[in-house]
Write a protein that holds these residues in place. Sequence first.
Motif, mmCIF file in Angstrom:
data_model
loop_
_atom_site.group_PDB
_atom_site.id
_atom_site.type_symbol
_atom_site.label_atom_id
_atom_site.label_comp_id
_atom_site.label_asym_id
_atom_site.label_seq_id
_atom_site.Cartn_x
_atom_site.Cartn_y
_atom_site.Cartn_z
ATOM 1 N N ALA A 50 -10.599 37.867 23.614
ATOM 2 C CA ALA A 50 -10.941 36.473 23.898
ATOM 3 C C ALA A 50 -12.450 36.275 23.773
ATOM 4 N N PHE A 51 -12.829 35.235 23.027
ATOM 5 C CA PHE A 51 -14.240 34.860 22.889
ATOM 6 C C PHE A 51 -14.287 33.347 23.086
ATOM 7 N N LEU A 52 -14.492 32.938 24.321
ATOM 8 C CA LEU A 52 -14.321 31.541 24.704
ATOM 9 C C LEU A 52 -15.668 30.833 24.844
ATOM 10 N N GLY A 53 -15.618 29.573 25.298
ATOM 11 C CA GLY A 53 -16.841 28.816 25.548
ATOM 12 C C GLY A 53 -17.530 28.299 24.298
ATOM 13 N N SER A 54 -16.869 28.401 23.143
ATOM 14 C CA SER A 54 -17.469 28.048 21.861
ATOM 15 C C SER A 54 -18.800 28.772 21.648
ATOM 16 N N THR A 55 -18.897 29.977 22.223
ATOM 17 C CA THR A 55 -20.113 30.774 22.070
ATOM 18 C C THR A 55 -20.370 31.115 20.611
ATOM 19 N N ILE A 56 -19.309 31.170 19.816
ATOM 20 C CA ILE A 56 -19.485 31.472 18.394
ATOM 21 C C ILE A 56 -20.332 30.402 17.709
ATOM 22 N N GLY A 57 -20.382 29.207 18.286
ATOM 23 C CA GLY A 57 -21.207 28.141 17.728
ATOM 24 C C GLY A 57 -22.697 28.398 17.853
ATOM 25 N N ASN A 58 -23.094 29.353 18.722
ATOM 26 C CA ASN A 58 -24.518 29.691 18.861
ATOM 27 C C ASN A 58 -25.015 30.585 17.740
ATOM 28 N N MET A 59 -24.097 31.003 16.863
ATOM 29 C CA MET A 59 -24.470 31.869 15.752
ATOM 30 C C MET A 59 -24.634 31.053 14.473
ATOM 31 N N ALA A 60 -25.622 31.421 13.681
ATOM 32 C CA ALA A 60 -25.765 30.831 12.346
ATOM 33 C C ALA A 60 -24.618 31.321 11.468
ATOM 34 N N ILE A 84 -13.363 26.761 20.344
ATOM 35 C CA ILE A 84 -14.030 26.059 19.240
ATOM 36 C C ILE A 84 -14.366 24.624 19.654
ATOM 37 N N ASP A 85 -15.642 24.269 19.621
ATOM 38 C CA ASP A 85 -16.059 22.889 19.859
ATOM 39 C C ASP A 85 -16.036 22.146 18.525
ATOM 40 N N LEU A 86 -15.466 20.952 18.518
ATOM 41 C CA LEU A 86 -15.211 20.238 17.271
ATOM 42 C C LEU A 86 -16.230 19.131 17.010
ATOM 43 N N VAL A 87 -16.398 18.796 15.742
ATOM 44 C CA VAL A 87 -17.268 17.690 15.341
ATOM 45 C C VAL A 87 -16.729 16.394 15.937
ATOM 46 N N LYS A 88 -17.638 15.582 16.456
ATOM 47 C CA LYS A 88 -17.234 14.317 17.074
ATOM 48 C C LYS A 88 -18.402 13.333 17.011
ATOM 49 N N ASP A 89 -18.293 12.253 17.740
ATOM 50 C CA ASP A 89 -19.321 11.217 17.734
ATOM 51 C C ASP A 89 -20.694 11.797 18.083
ATOM 52 N N GLU A 96 -24.004 20.251 10.685
ATOM 53 C CA GLU A 96 -23.068 19.832 11.735
ATOM 54 C C GLU A 96 -23.249 20.680 12.991
ATOM 55 N N ARG A 97 -24.453 20.571 13.548
ATOM 56 C CA ARG A 97 -24.739 21.317 14.759
ATOM 57 C C ARG A 97 -25.801 20.602 15.584
ATOM 58 N N ILE A 98 -25.753 20.836 16.880
ATOM 59 C CA ILE A 98 -26.818 20.420 17.785
ATOM 60 C C ILE A 98 -27.888 21.508 17.783
ATOM 61 N N GLU A 99 -29.146 21.090 17.796
ATOM 62 C CA GLU A 99 -30.237 22.039 17.995
ATOM 63 C C GLU A 99 -30.998 21.649 19.253
ATOM 64 N N MET A 100 -31.203 22.606 20.134
ATOM 65 C CA MET A 100 -32.089 22.404 21.279
ATOM 66 C C MET A 100 -33.446 22.985 20.916
ATOM 67 N N ARG A 101 -34.478 22.227 21.235
ATOM 68 C CA ARG A 101 -35.833 22.641 20.900
ATOM 69 C C ARG A 101 -36.764 22.346 22.071
ATOM 70 N N LEU A 102 -37.911 23.003 22.044
ATOM 71 C CA LEU A 102 -38.998 22.686 22.961
ATOM 72 C C LEU A 102 -40.167 22.193 22.121
ATOM 73 N N SER A 107 -25.947 24.943 18.329
ATOM 74 C CA SER A 107 -24.569 24.860 18.806
ATOM 75 C C SER A 107 -23.749 24.166 17.728
ATOM 76 N N SER A 108 -23.199 24.992 16.847
ATOM 77 C CA SER A 108 -22.428 24.444 15.724
ATOM 78 C C SER A 108 -21.116 23.847 16.206
ATOM 79 N N LYS A 109 -20.708 22.774 15.552
ATOM 80 C CA LYS A 109 -19.424 22.131 15.811
ATOM 81 C C LYS A 109 -18.552 22.313 14.565
ATOM 82 N N PHE A 110 -17.266 22.390 14.755
ATOM 83 C CA PHE A 110 -16.388 22.846 13.682
ATOM 84 C C PHE A 110 -15.297 21.849 13.344
ATOM 85 N N ARG A 111 -14.749 22.029 12.145
ATOM 86 C CA ARG A 111 -13.545 21.337 11.703
ATOM 87 C C ARG A 111 -12.505 22.403 11.377
#
Length: 323
Positions: A159-169, A194-199, A249-255, A285-289
Amino acid sequence: MPIFETECFVTPADTEQALRSDVARGLSRMPKEVPPKWFYDEKGSELFDEITRLDEYYPTRCERAILTKYAEDMAKSSGAVTLMELGAGSGDKTRILLDALIGEGTLQSYVPVDVSRDFLLDSAAKIAADYPELRIHAVAADHDRHLALLPDGERRLIAFLGSTIGNMAPQERARFLGGLRGIMGPDNSLLLGIDLVKDRSRLVRAYDDVRGVTAAFNLNLLSVLNRELGADFDPMKFRHVAVWDDVHERIEMRLRSTCDQTVVLRDLGLKIPFAAAEEMRTEISSKFRRPGVQRELAAAGLELAHWWGDLDGDYAVCLARPV
């Protein structure tokens, strides 16, 4: 009497060296970046726990609802004798899977894997106390480096939950999935959050809440670097930014630096200049289809077998098997 075993592939010296290497390399790039795994000191973990309870932050809520609704199906589909969880954390959502697998009558052992040894042992001990019928084998390891060293198991569900895979390029995801496939036997399966693409506006709000909890979480990274590397970041001279990247199709957090400044990292012997408005990336944090997930799994030698999603199409948990 529960069987509780531990194994450790991560030492404090390993962690220190990895931090030094990641920061030295990341701050020498343009644009600058620091990997998100360094968010999680004690305060960072507390702040993230608070984030998961925010109205704006839907992923934890959605994943829990999907697990609650479909855990019995997941248990039947995997028939798992061993549940291995990468990035196990507190094991909170894990209990939903454990209950379903025990109810199915197949589960014999649980293998939580996490890079934080003390946190892992504490949460694994609680699981062991509540599930005395299970063999618990807690492994302190970094899934980036130690996949091949993880214990094998009959009919293992990884199990690899939490959409942690989205933190990878994308290239990191390909390596990770390929590495997983390399350790999976023919009767193993992979359960992936898997977190999905949305609004777009909903996505940005999830990473830039009105109470500023995510901003505090992001800025706390500077305190980690100050403490661990003798740096002199002034958090008051940086601002939290969350942006949606349409192309990837990803969120980027920056400082974002609020002025021209130079930061000294004493322990690394580095002086790093920041221009006013220059941004340092701290997380993707990549979002997927679904078709894209299917393609990435197939490229790693895995076949998408089941897809469980919520009614709004916000999130999914999928099960994949070796081809």
